[in-house]
Design an enzyme around this catalytic site. Structure first.
Site, short mmCIF file in Angstrom:
data_model
loop_
_atom_site.label_atom_id
_atom_site.label_comp_id
_atom_site.label_asym_id
_atom_site.label_seq_id
_atom_site.Cartn_x
_atom_site.Cartn_y
_atom_site.Cartn_z
CE LYS A 153 35.63 39.62 88.50
NZ LYS A 153 36.99 40.16 88.35
CB CYS A 232 32.29 34.60 76.09
SG CYS A 232 31.07 33.65 75.25
NE ARG A 234 35.28 44.11 76.42
CZ ARG A 234 34.17 43.70 77.04
NH1 ARG A 234 33.62 42.53 76.72
NH2 ARG A 234 33.59 44.43 77.96
CD GLU A 263 31.24 43.82 70.48
OE1 GLU A 263 30.38 44.33 71.23
OE2 GLU A 263 31.98 42.90 70.84
CG HIS A 283 29.00 42.03 73.60
ND1 HIS A 283 30.01 42.95 73.48
CD2 HIS A 283 29.08 41.58 74.87
CE1 HIS A 283 30.65 43.06 74.63
NE2 HIS A 283 30.11 42.22 75.49
CG LEU A 284 23.35 37.79 72.77
CD1 LEU A 284 22.54 36.62 72.23
CD2 LEU A 284 22.43 38.95 73.10
#
Ligand SMILES: NC(=O)C1=CN([C@@H]2O[C@H](COP(=O)(O)OP(=O)(O)OC[C@H]3O[C@@H](n4cnc5c(N)ncnc54)[C@H](O)[C@@H]3O)[C@@H](O)[C@H]2O)C=CC1
Ligand SMILES: O=C(O)CCC(=O)C(=O)O
Length: 532
Positions: A153, A232, A234, A263, A283-284
């Site tokens: 996706k 972006c 994992r 994280e 992680h935005l």
């Protein structure tokens, strides 16, 4: 018994729109920043847990959740949830597969553009009083080659936008067909080729045992010295020490990361000491107002529905059982479950095999949900409430029950077709058939080889006896003497004075002592009390 209030624990920051939905059906407690021990200590009081990526839902947490029915992940990745343990414990896991797709794709695009034009470095330098227009000369994306790893996706959206920006897009995704890629104007490539040819590489695949450290020193060594890498997806897909070395040694042109193997990123991570050509964000990817509202609403609605006994749209651990299918096949699933309960009580003992036979029009329905429902029925006579759609297949496997699925489209017994369940086990085997009549009315249509036409009821008594005068009267008298009221009765036989079955719907359960008396009636070969 006192009914406990339904409670939902929200252990990560969740948009208020989601909290408002949960509050329609439950007491909602928001407790952000809990340690694993805190979570273990409190989860026993909750029916549902709602999280983002901050909470680690370990096996111990799930096992401590005695009342836990559903874990809702407001986002895509469920790698912070021990899904196998949830499945084993019968806890549903739901997510929001699409709520943050655009946000994550746009974060990747923002990082690609920032890398190309040195936006963070130029900003920091200008804020510090500088005015350096030479140092920050960048590159255009136009006419460059973009390599997308993972054309799902998010990867597809990035590919679409980059195509429109004039980039040539190639992709590596072993699960996507060449036709599908072609529709997106994307050329499929091998992973090695992609790393050799691309000017920009963006990762959009899940972290799995297969993808861990997929981007290692060897693969980084294949990149052009000017090429840039964006992740972006994992953390853990890129070997972070190898990346730090490749950046420091100038093996690649730059990298931008939003996600990390651990994280928050450790203060002593080798990435923090890379001075140039690296952009890090915490992680935005999903952190836009729109995405946070989307995922919160999507997941809160599913938690609310499940707590109300309705199906969830995006269940991670019941494949093939979408809300749409559960709604459409509601009476058929009910029939499968009822027949499962019935045949397991007739069979008794340990089952070795269950055959699920979809006959006539029934064979046109998706079989997986019907098999799961039949297994749920079969196992719930032994395991009660502990068994549900989530863990039925796993429990059956664990008990060594072999499941055979047969489709017989030629059968013409009823207009809507029929479903037959046959067991084989240490006490022999039994078979029951049922159909869904008009208005979703369920009927049992055969028991073993005998035709009947019975609506299932809560308490029933099934006998196998010799077809001879007096048996029905004797059984009726015995039940009457024990104050067991008969609501309806039916006899099925194939040969006059041969074997026959009797099906009685009764208002009360049969006590064990009465069963002994029934067995003693001359001509009764088997008697099975059944509760549906
Ligand atoms: N940074 C963030 O905040 C966010 C990160 N994500 C992460 O982005 C990733 C992609 O998400 P979606 O596009 O929604 O998932 P998706 O399931 O739609 O797409 C993943 C694609 O990866 C492919 N894939 C699987 N194994 C592969 C392999 N070994 N090599 C190449 N391709 C492989 C699959 O075939 C699939 O097409 C996920 O890891 C998700 O957790 C998602 C949202 C926000
Ligand atoms: O909840 C978040 O902010 C992270 C989102 C994410 O990584 C995901 O949906 O997979």
């Amino acid at each position: 018994m006192r009914r406990l209030m339904t409670k939902v624990l929200v252990s990560d920051p969740i948009d208020q729109a989601g909290i408002d939905i949960l509050a329609q059906v439950a007491q909602v407690d928001q407790r952000v920043g809990l340690s694993e021990d805190d979570l273990k200590a409190m989860i026993g009081d909750y029916d549902a847990l709602m999280i983002r990526s901050g909470t680690q839902v370990t096996a111990d947490v799930i096992k401590a959740g005695a009342r836990l029915r559903i874990i809702g992940r407001a986002g895509v990745g469920v790698d912070n949830v021990d899904v196998p343990t949830a499945t084993q414990q019968g806890v549903l896991v739901v997510n929001s597969p699409e709520g943050n797709t655009i946000a994550a794709a746009e974060q990747a695009l923002a990082l690609m553009l920032s890398l190309s034009r040195h936006v963070p470095q130029a900003h920091a330098s200008t804020m510090a009083g500088g005015w350096d227009r030479k140092k920050y000369v960048g590159n255009e994306l136009y006419k460059k080659v973009l390599g997308v790893v993972g054309l799902g996706k998010i990867g597809s959206h990035v590919a679409r936008v980059c195509n429109a920006m004039g980039m040539e897009v190639i992709a590596y995704d072993p699960f996507i067909s060449a036709d599908r890629a072609q529709q997106m104007q994307v050329r499929l490539s091998s992973l090695e080729n992609l790393f050799e040819q691309a000017d920009y590489i963006t990762l959009h695949l899940p972290r799995t045992p297969d993808t861990e450290n997929l981007v290692n020193a060897e693969l980084l060594g294949k990149m052009k010295s000017t090429a840039r890498l964006v992740n972006c997806a994992r953390g853990g897909i890129i070997d972070e020490s190898a990346l730090a070395d490749a950046l420091t040694a100038g093996v690649i042109g730059g990298a931008a990361l939003d996600v990390y193997a651990q994280e928050p990123l450790a203060t002593d991570s080798p990435l923090r000491s890379v001075q140039e050509r690296l952009i890090l964000t915490p992680h935005l990817g999903a952190s836009t107002t729109e995405a946070q509202e989307n995922v919160a609403v999507d997941v809160a609605e599913q938690i609310r529905d499940v707590l109300l006994g309705l199906p969830a749209r995006s269940a991670v651990n019941i494949p093939g059982l979408s809300a749409e299918i559960m709604e459409r096949l509601k009476p058929h699933l009910q029939l499968a479950e009822t027949l499962g309960l019935l045949v397991s009580q007739l069979s008794g003992g340990q089952l070795q095999e269950l055959e699920v036979r979809l006959q006539g029009e029934f064979a046109q329905h998706p079989s997986q949900p019907l098999v799961i429902a039949a297994l749920k029925g079969v196992l719930s006579s032994a395991l009660g409430d502990r068994i549900n759609y989530v863990n039925a297949s796993l429990e059956a496997k664990g008990r060594g029950i072999r499941v055979l699925e047969v489709k017989d489209e030629t059968s013409k017994d009823f207009a809507g077709g029929s479903l037959q369940l046959t067991t084989r086990g240490d006490q022999g085997g039994h078979s029951v058939t049922g159909a869904v009549f008009a208005n979703g009315d369920l009927r049992i249509t055969t028991i073993d080889e005998f035709p009947v036409n019975v609506s299932p009821s809560r308490h029933m008594l099934l006998t196998r006896h010799r077809d001879m005068p007096g048996i029905i009267g004797q059984l009726g008298s015995v039940l009457g003497e024990h104050n067991v009221n008969i609501a309806s009765m039916q006899v099925g036989r194939r040969i006059v004075r041969g074997d026959a079955v009797m099906v009685l719907s009764i208002d009360d359960p049969i006590p064990p002592s009465l069963l002994v008396t029934i067995h003693a009636i001359n001509g009764i070969k088997e008697a099975h009390p059944v509760t549906l």
